[in-house]
Design a protein around this motif. Structure first.
Motif, short mmCIF file in Angstrom:
data_model
loop_
_atom_site.label_atom_id
_atom_site.label_comp_id
_atom_site.label_asym_id
_atom_site.label_seq_id
_atom_site.Cartn_x
_atom_site.Cartn_y
_atom_site.Cartn_z
N SER A 82 -7.19 4.74 1.14
CA SER A 82 -8.34 4.07 1.77
C SER A 82 -8.90 4.91 2.90
O SER A 82 -10.11 5.03 3.07
CB SER A 82 -7.93 2.70 2.31
OG SER A 82 -7.43 1.90 1.26
N ARG A 83 -8.03 5.48 3.70
CA ARG A 83 -8.50 6.31 4.82
C ARG A 83 -9.29 7.51 4.33
O ARG A 83 -10.35 7.84 4.87
CB ARG A 83 -7.30 6.82 5.63
CG ARG A 83 -6.72 5.81 6.60
CD ARG A 83 -5.92 6.48 7.73
NE ARG A 83 -5.02 7.50 7.25
CZ ARG A 83 -3.79 7.25 6.76
NH1 ARG A 83 -3.32 6.03 6.71
NH2 ARG A 83 -3.04 8.25 6.35
N LEU A 84 -8.78 8.16 3.28
CA LEU A 84 -9.47 9.36 2.78
C LEU A 84 -10.79 8.98 2.11
O LEU A 84 -11.79 9.68 2.22
CB LEU A 84 -8.56 10.12 1.80
CG LEU A 84 -7.30 10.71 2.43
CD1 LEU A 84 -6.48 11.44 1.37
CD2 LEU A 84 -7.64 11.66 3.58
N ARG A 85 -10.77 7.86 1.43
CA ARG A 85 -12.00 7.36 0.82
C ARG A 85 -13.06 7.09 1.89
O ARG A 85 -14.23 7.44 1.74
CB ARG A 85 -11.65 6.04 0.10
CG ARG A 85 -12.57 5.70 -1.00
CD ARG A 85 -12.17 4.39 -1.64
NE ARG A 85 -12.89 4.11 -2.85
CZ ARG A 85 -14.16 4.36 -3.08
NH1 ARG A 85 -14.91 4.93 -2.16
NH2 ARG A 85 -14.70 4.04 -4.25
N ALA A 86 -12.61 6.49 2.99
CA ALA A 86 -13.53 6.21 4.10
C ALA A 86 -14.04 7.52 4.71
O ALA A 86 -15.23 7.66 5.02
CB ALA A 86 -12.83 5.35 5.15
N ALA A 87 -13.13 8.48 4.85
CA ALA A 87 -13.53 9.78 5.40
C ALA A 87 -14.56 10.43 4.48
O ALA A 87 -15.55 11.02 4.93
CB ALA A 87 -12.31 10.68 5.57
N VAL A 105 0.83 -1.21 0.00
CA VAL A 105 0.00 0.00 0.00
C VAL A 105 0.86 1.25 0.00
O VAL A 105 2.00 1.25 0.45
CB VAL A 105 -0.96 0.05 1.21
CG1 VAL A 105 -2.00 -1.06 1.10
CG2 VAL A 105 -0.19 -0.01 2.50
N VAL A 106 0.26 2.31 -0.52
CA VAL A 106 0.95 3.59 -0.68
C VAL A 106 0.76 4.43 0.57
O VAL A 106 -0.36 4.55 1.06
CB VAL A 106 0.35 4.33 -1.89
CG1 VAL A 106 0.95 5.72 -2.02
CG2 VAL A 106 0.58 3.51 -3.16
N PHE A 107 1.82 5.00 1.05
CA PHE A 107 1.75 5.93 2.19
C PHE A 107 0.87 5.36 3.31
O PHE A 107 -0.03 6.05 3.82
CB PHE A 107 1.20 7.29 1.74
CG PHE A 107 2.11 8.05 0.81
CD1 PHE A 107 3.50 7.99 0.93
CD2 PHE A 107 1.59 8.83 -0.21
CE1 PHE A 107 4.33 8.70 0.08
CE2 PHE A 107 2.41 9.55 -1.07
CZ PHE A 107 3.78 9.47 -0.92
N ASP A 108 1.11 4.11 3.63
CA ASP A 108 0.42 3.53 4.78
C ASP A 108 -1.11 3.50 4.62
O ASP A 108 -1.85 3.52 5.61
CB ASP A 108 0.78 4.37 6.02
CG ASP A 108 0.87 3.51 7.26
OD1 ASP A 108 0.97 2.27 7.11
OD2 ASP A 108 0.83 4.08 8.36
N GLY A 109 -1.57 3.51 3.38
CA GLY A 109 -3.01 3.34 3.15
C GLY A 109 -3.81 4.63 3.18
O GLY A 109 -5.02 4.63 3.43
#
Lengths: 339, 339, 339, 339
Positions: free
Chosen positions: B325-330, B318-322
């Motif tokens: 995905s985190r921003l997508r979830a946010a 994963v890129v930059f520790d994911g």
């Protein structure tokens, strides 16, 4: 009425290395199915990681093509259609390599620099036709990954105009080494005829390739391939065009890459205008909003760009009276007959 | 914990026309959601087929951008992430035009020729956000066709290095007018930080565009857009990178087009090597077989190419520790909260 | 010892239109003087302002060349030298034209655009060999001016490698249509040999041309030309090199133009390193400060750049054991014998 | 009437590194002689073979310029003339270097490749102004040679349009780092004015350079330079033009190199048409036969080509009412007064 089927399995000594300058190996009627075999771009000489191409291959005996195939009745000013029914790797392995002074991220004889060549290296892929995958093995470390098979031919074309004889590695208005993944089973390719018989040659099978073919070679494989050939009289085609069930595709092969882009887009704008009865600027506008523009290759002696338009927006307009559908149906019939 | 949400609806007089050389309109903490609006590339001045841009627009007041937005704590050597949650046309119409000396199939001030300019023409599209379509009307004849909406921003970037101030029409290492359809909702864009705060600006919304943007403009629209901004400390990013659920994407913006291709492929090879712990040549090989290479634009002051790699082959790296995905979830959380 | 002199005055039906693919018209020993004639690039068909080339010429019968001339003993891996003793227009007029889709400031089939072609126009020059001038007459208005004659050949080369047959309009590693004004009397041109006999062809005489040949044609003329041919065994030459009394010159023919530049500079750096026994970086430095870089053509299917180094800085190092001086002396002897 | 003479000897802290974005250091009336000094492109930090630029210089503090100099009364739409009276190296040494990822025969950040950078190396030249020579010493071996001094400025320009701030290393429509040897004493340069005062800056003195500046740097030197500045009201100049006693010269700075060529030739064709009252195609024809086309640089962020026309064929037509001759005379008067 049954389809005529002929075979072309050339001996090594019958392989060609150019478009133009050669008598046909075979002459077929329009509508004929041709079962043919092709060697890989190294002539089968690279079989393991120690078979460096610069050692086991001899310039200019690279990128062999099967052909030429003459099409009866084809004359300059006509167009020949080559529909790919099936493209199937014949071995359970395939190879890719870097090659000194070849590729997009290295000094070449044209983009000439003072660097030493990048290292020459060979990758051997496992090919599993049944499962539809090929397996990449890193040369350093133990990373491996399976990639989907998407077999295609890098090199398809006809004899060039003006009596030229052009190495099979070069793409141009005659087709040749366009190295686009779109040249897969299910695609129909159209070429303008420059000499009587058109003189179609095919080679450079790839188990798959990325767009741009950035390192210079794809997952190179010998192929067993089935095509249907047809002839459209009185229709000229300036640059190779492709059609599949979803897209119209124009190609341009030139340098710099923006000229390849311009050729392909210019051609697609004209094609769209013709099919829809549009003014050139209206077609320019429509292609600008609806088109795709992937790279074919950015490594060969000419670079290739594609311009793609979804057929869904064509309001039912068809190319050459529906030849793609007819050839696709003929291919299906052939396949059902062969079982 | 609730997400911080701020709004940025600039007045016309607050619009920018360059990257660099401007104080921030807004400063946000990493993790903030920003709801913002952007004008179209004509500043909203082209509203009908008689509004020729050369008459109703005034150089250099073209391609306005909203921003800059400063990110707290961003310093040169860091990377900012801009995740697009939503991009939505704000009007029920959009426009596209030819413009004298602009576009890929016309003489320009750079590809200078002795031809008169192509005719300047405006197309007005009907936009139906609910049905997800925009409608093309030919200017000559009565051909019409609906195209799917695929809203995106042509222009996204940060303040450039070396104190430069670069017109918003130019793409480069700072981002800017890359004009790639990949800059849609669901995508996270990464930019290297050149000045404190990074100074993100966004503009040039497109209802959709073809790859290459061949006539020079897309289906241009004012947008209501939602982004989440984040900061990755201590990670430098030489050229803008994009990520969505399926692909990693490197960009290159330069001339000739093969240099844009080279930059993007070189970057993707390095990125792949880093993520998978591969030797550079192994990464070169893998990208060569698995990558895609669509054009962004081939009309702006620099051309843009993308190099795309499917994340499926990354073995879970994963890129930059994911952060994607985190921003997508946010973004999803924000959307569910807003209803 | 007297010099061997032979003549080659081909009939129209003996003219060639390509490099490669043809039997020699003449075979000569190294050291032979050849008196030959060449037709102009239009085959003599454009004789007045109403003779539009697109009407009076027939593709691909353009740019005829005289030859090929085989050199006894020439084998792949050798180099042939062609020294120009005299180049003399045979008529008291010459022509230049624009031609649809040809030239640097017009849409072409490669730099494809939506513009109509520029107007096709013919200019007829008065040629006065005795006074050494040709006279330009504007087609609109009555402006006239005399320009100095500087006769040269646009097209000089050998059969290409790999069995290719390349139209005479294309320059490349085999020479061909480089269109550089440096190919004048007093110059020695060196070509690497690709096939037994080398197979030299010469055409496309110009009364003079500007660097870049920007409109696509020079002051085109039939010529009476005298060359001395020589053979350097065991010396390979990758790209054509020129030498006159003042300069060493490397050529590069490719697209984009920076690749033509790179090829020519890379070759000159290597040549300089070899002649002076310098490290590559030292030669790079010296060429960077002392070299010239004029355009040859920026209109043909490949563009040509030259890299020139003054021989004054070579500390007396000579090329191929002084072949240029020897051929120059042989030419002078021939001229004094002929009176 | 005596000539007004002013001096501009900036402190290190007053040096600029860009065109645009800066207040003038000096404001002069049209007709003023300015005596100024410039540092070399390394800011004087490279003084010996061990001073590798990547160590002793700090990006972006490269290529310092002296200025800007505002010209009273200059407004957008006008043209400023900068005539070089004298350019004189101030030290008895000068330097040149390779620099990682910079130059025409190396991978760069734009022509991005997988090679390691070429070695970084410094050459120190002995400069003898009285004898008019500089001496090259090979770094490997003991080859040495004297080259003629031909002092010039690589970087001359004005503030760009559209509020842009452009690094001093970039050439463009505003001038900047064109790196042409034609910018020597005796030349008048014309620049279109984009901002009030024009804001002229000058730097990057070269003891001499080859055309193309192929390794990326010339024989770099601090200079003591004398210019005369003038203003032509109401005359716009799209791209920098040069004039000396023998030639008119148009410049183009862009990528790819053929676009730089096209810009320069297009400009020269228009200039010639205007001066001689010719139709565009007649001017195209005349420039095609009489023009020269040397490279400026093929290494900077944009490449520069020149298009040159001998004034001898202009039938006495003069540029801007003879401003070059007037400034040349003013320079001569200044020199005779200074002794």
């Amino acid at each position: 009425m049954s389809i005529e089927v002929v075979r072309l399995h050339p001996e090594r000594s019958d392989l060609g290395y150019a478009f133009g300058g050669r008598e046909p190996l075979l002459t077929v009627k329009p509508g004929t199915v041709v079962e043919l075999t092709t060697e890989d771009c190294f002539g089968g000489a690279v079989r393991g990681v120690d078979d460096l191409p610069s050692r086991v291959c001899e310039f200019p005996y690279l990128n062999p093509v099967t052909g030429p195939i003459a099409v009866e009745g084809a004359e300059p000013g006509d167009t020949v259609a080559v529909h790919f029914v099936d493209i199937r790797p014949t071995r359970d392995w395939a190879v890719s390599t870097t090659f000194p002074h070849f590729g997009a991220l290295t000094t070449t004889h044209t983009t000439a620099m003072l660097h030493d060549a990048l290292p020459e290296r060979v990758w051997v892929y496992d090919v599993d036709v049944d499962r539809g995958v090929c397996r990449f093995h890193a040369r350093q470390g133990d990373f491996e990954v399976e990639l989907p098979l998407d077999p295609m031919h890098g090199t398809v074309g006809v004899a060039p105009a003006a009596g030229e004889v052009i190495m099979s590695i070069t793409p141009g208005a005659h087709g040749g080494n366009m190295d686009t993944p779109e040249m897969r089973a299910g695609t129909t390719a159209y070429f303008g005829v420059n000499v009587p018989g058109a003189l179609i040659s095919i080679g450079d099978g790839h188990c798959r390739q990325g767009e741009g073919e950035v390192c210079g070679t794809a997952v190179e494989a010998a192929m067993s391939t089935v095509i249907v050939v047809d002839l459209i009289k009185g229709a000229s085609t300036a640059w190779p065009r492709l059609e599949d069930d979803e897209f119209l595709m124009s190609t341009g092969s030139a340098r710099p890459l923006e000229d390849a882009f311009r050729i392909s887009q210019h051609d697609l704008v004209g094609w769209t205008a013709d099919l829809l009865g549009l003014d050139a600027l209206d077609a320019y506008q429509l292609v600008s909003q609806a088109g795709l523009a992937p790279a074919g290759n950015v490594v060969d002696t000419n670079y290739t760009m594609l311009a793609k338009l979804p057929k869904a927006i064509l309001s039912g307009a068809v190319v050459f009276d529906g030849v793609h559908s007819r050839l696709r149906a003929a291919g299906a019939r052939y396949q059902s007959e062969r079982g």
